[in-house]
Scaffold this active site. Structure first.
Site, mmCIF file in Angstrom:
data_model
loop_
_atom_site.group_PDB
_atom_site.id
_atom_site.type_symbol
_atom_site.label_atom_id
_atom_site.label_comp_id
_atom_site.label_asym_id
_atom_site.label_seq_id
_atom_site.Cartn_x
_atom_site.Cartn_y
_atom_site.Cartn_z
ATOM 1 N N THR A 1 18.881 20.386 -29.273
ATOM 2 C CA THR A 1 18.576 21.278 -28.157
ATOM 3 C C THR A 1 19.571 22.420 -28.221
ATOM 4 O O THR A 1 20.538 22.459 -27.487
ATOM 5 C CB THR A 1 18.685 20.594 -26.807
ATOM 6 O OG1 THR A 1 17.723 19.586 -26.762
ATOM 7 C CG2 THR A 1 18.352 21.552 -25.681
ATOM 8 N N SER B 1 17.385 16.453 -11.367
ATOM 9 C CA SER B 1 17.672 16.362 -9.916
ATOM 10 C C SER B 1 18.221 17.674 -9.380
ATOM 11 O O SER B 1 18.836 18.428 -10.084
ATOM 12 C CB SER B 1 18.674 15.239 -9.658
ATOM 13 O OG SER B 1 18.168 14.007 -10.122
#
Length: 413
Positions: free
Chosen positions: A199, A413
């Site tokens: 990533t 979250s």
């Protein structure tokens, strides 16, 4: 050091505090368009003139929509003039609608800066499986200021970040054919980092004139020596790419391996890629230490790279380093399952300045001193001599901490 070429002089280039806009003719920036709550999330990079370009992509079978669009742009002419990048959303596993969104980003940015669509690449990074808030991106692109701003490089670096804790940049200057040539880069990457791309996004700019075929060849080689030699957690993402643009505005003679000063360009290029790779490894999610594994004495280059990547990728080695435990048995264990045929009677391992294994036998060192080394340094060096050849390789990674679990357990979250 990278071994793609013979280094004529360690002083053939100068390190600078420049950024991705330092090479002549490059303009970059970043702004907040609303993908993230507050932080910059839309970045752009373009050259005043079309640039020869090359790219290397993730090996993940599932490649995100932006990669498909960038591949298409590059396939037409091996040229790019700009990149439009968003963070906070990967536009991956989003089907035909996600692909349409990537094409829209390319079209809008091309129109905004007045270039052909096929000269624009697209990149995205962030959460997988969510559609882009495309109206926000359209509005963001329409608000991109035209022209160079001295803070543009800084905002570009900020706008491509996700869980990163710091910006990543490198820049080097070298003289070729009596012309000042600059190589610079910016990158992001913190988690889901593993050899064969992860990533991470990296963008490299240079004002050097480089032959097209040479550019793609050397980028692949350099990625193999640097970005493919880092690991954080063993995961490989769907969006990763390294893109290089060379616009020729330094007006040097075209560079290739036959150019008498080719080594100077490669020195500068190697420095930029190595620094970016090390910064990504150092910024591993929750990491407290950068770990470097240097393997020498291998029969082949591939064997050296395999052992280095296996040791740096071992969770047991990484947790031992986090706990400042000089448990060299974990290093031996990783070498043993690397798949490389190693004669244990020829094996020597050093942890910092401490020889923990010598010719296959435990070394003479004080465990308390090795503990102090691990506990008291932010950069940890492991040297492995296989004793069977002349090839070597370096890999970079980080320790594995409690915070890594916390960050990834609450990523959305």
């Amino acid at each position: 050091m990278n071994q793609l070429y013979e280094k004529a002089s360690a002083a053939s280039y100068s390190k600078t505090d420049g950024n991705i806009m330092s090479p002549l003719g490059f303009i970059a920036g970043g702004l907040h368009c609303g993908i993230k709550r507050k932080r910059p999330d839309l970045a752009w990079l373009y050259s005043e003139v079309p640039a020869k370009a090359a790219a290397v992509y993730t090996t993940n079978h599932f490649q995100a929509a932006p990669i498909k669009v960038t591949k298409e742009s590059l396939a037409k002419s091996q040229m790019l003039q700009g990149m439009i990048i968003n963070s906070g959303n990967a536009n991956s596993f989003t089907g035909n609608e996600g692909l349409a969104h990537a094409y829209m980003m390319r079209k809008w940015f091309a129109g905004h800066i007045g270039v052909e669509e096929d000269l624009i690449g697209v990149a995205s990074t962030g959460v997988i499986g969510e559609l882009l808030p495309i109206e926000k991106i359209e509005a963001g692109i329409s608000n991109i200021p035209i022209g160079k701003n001295e803070t543009g490089g800084d905002f570009f670096e900020k706008a491509i970040l996700t869980t990163d804790t710091f910006q990543k940049r490198a820049c080097a200057v070298v003289e070729i054919d009596g012309k000042t040539v600059t190589v610079a880069g910016a990158a992001k990457g913190s988690g889901m980092i593993h050899p064969n791309m992860a990533t991470m996004l990296a963008f490299i700019t240079t004002d050097a004139e480089v032959e097209s075929e040479t550019l793609q060849t050397v980028l692949k080689q350099m990625v193999n020596e640097t970005f493919n030699m880092i690991t954080v957690d063993g995961d490989t993402s769907t969006n990763d790419m390294v893109v290089m643009m060379a616009n020729g505005m330094a007006e040097n003679q075209p560079l290739s391996a036959q150019h008498p000063e080719w080594h100077k360009f490669m020195d500068a290029f190697s420095y930029v890629c190595t620094q970016l790779a090390k910064q990504i490894a150092r910024d591993g999610e929750g990491a407290t230490k950068l770990v470097e594994v240097f393997v020498s004495g291998a029969e082949t280059k591939n064997a050296a790279q395999t052992v280095a990547k296996t040791v740096i990728g071992s969770n047991l080695v990484k947790t031992a380093i986090f706990g400042a435990d000089a448990n060299w048995g974990r290093i031996i264990n990783a070498i043993g399952y690397s798949g490389v045929n190693v004669d244990e009677n020829m094996l020597t391992v050093k942890l910092g300045g401490f020889t923990v294994v010598e010719n296959g036998m435990p070394g003479s060192y004080l465990d308390e001193e090795a503990h102090k080394y691990l506990a008291g340094n932010e950069e940890i060096h492991i040297d492995v001599d296989l004793g069977s050849g002349s090839h070597s390789a370096i890999a970079w990674g980080c320790d594995l901490t409690y915070d890594y679990v916390k960050i990834n357990a609450t990523y959305r979250s």
